[in-house]
Design an enzyme around this catalytic site. Structure first.
Site: not given
Length: 267
Positions: A119, A139
């Site tokens: 990210e 995740e």
């Protein structure tokens, strides 16, 4: 003697300016540069008000890994839903300072670029990957969802189907495949990424400052807009930039035959 306490007390990022380049080093190698709140706060501080002499920034890492993601010990310490929401929005605000800040940002990648690390990298304008780099969004295997803007930025780089695959199956891309699908623009030998990043930063700095600013702030918005709105924004920024004093000087040099030639063009 180096202890866990000594490492914890070390500033999470180190900064210096060299030749108009702001060097930002992630400095938690003992945690594979996992991003905790202190690290994000330091990034926020330096990117909110970069030194006036800095014309481009490079984010790179100390140690073998760029960033293994968010420090999940802080995620587990969140007390309620509202605290979690505020934490995610904090990440959004800080990474927006990279993508839509006052200067271009290059990310030099090595080793793990996972979760929040990807990210962070996706918010940069240019990504240089060393051959040791590997990318993942683990995740899903942790029972959570990306919260730092990855669901918005990463599909724009590589497409929704590939992001879906990474999140659902835990697929990992190596440096070569990552470049092929768009996770980086450059691929270099190990331990040469920063050198490449500095070389690119010098090229970027040689551009007109107003033009670089338009690349950062206008080009992404043109891409995100409809065709009619995008073309109007293009016309407006083209008119604005070509009437800047520096642009007029550069165009005169070109017309007089004194401008630097584009690579491969002679005469």
């Amino acid at each position: 003697m180096i202890t866990e306490k000594n490492l914890a007390e070390k500033p999470p990022i180190q900064t210096e300016v060299k030749e108009e380049i702001l060097l930002i080093r992630l400095s938690r190698p003992h945690k594979r540069n996992a991003l905790n709140d202190a690290c994000m706060g330091s990034l926020d501080e330096v990117l909110s008000n970069p030194p006036s002499e800095a014309k481009c920034a490079i984010i790179y890492a100390e140690g073998k890994h760029f960033c293994s993601g968010m420090d999940l010990s802080e995620l587990s310490a969140q007390k309620d839903l509202l605290e979690g929401l505020k934490h995610s929005r904090m990440w959004h605000r800080i990474l927006d300072r990279i993508q839509f800040g006052s200067i271009p940002v290059i990310a030099v990648l090595n080793g793990a670029v996972l979760g929040g690390g990807l990210e962070l990298a996706s918010a940069a304008h240019i990504r240089v990957a060393e051959k040791s780099t590997f990318y993942g969004l683990p995740e899903g295997q942790r029972g959570i969802f990306v919260g730092g803007g990855g669901s918005v930025r990463i599909p724009k780089l590589i497409g929704l189907p590939r992001v879906m695959d990474m999140m659902m199956t835990g697929r990992v891309y190596n440096a070569e495949d990552g470049m092929a699908i768009g996770l980086s623009q450059y691929l270099v030998e190990n331990e040469t990424g920063l050198t490449q990043g500095i070389e690119l930063a010098k090229k970027i700095i040689s551009n007109a400052e107003a033009t670089n600013y338009s690349f950062i702030h206008i080009l992404p918005r043109i891409v995100d807009s409809g065709q009619e709105q995008g073309l109007m924004m293009e016309s407006l920024i083209a008119t604005l930039t070509k009437n800047m004093p520096e642009a007029k000087d550069r165009l005169k040099l070109f017309l007089d035959g004194n401008a630097k030639k584009v690579g491969g063009l002679g005469g």
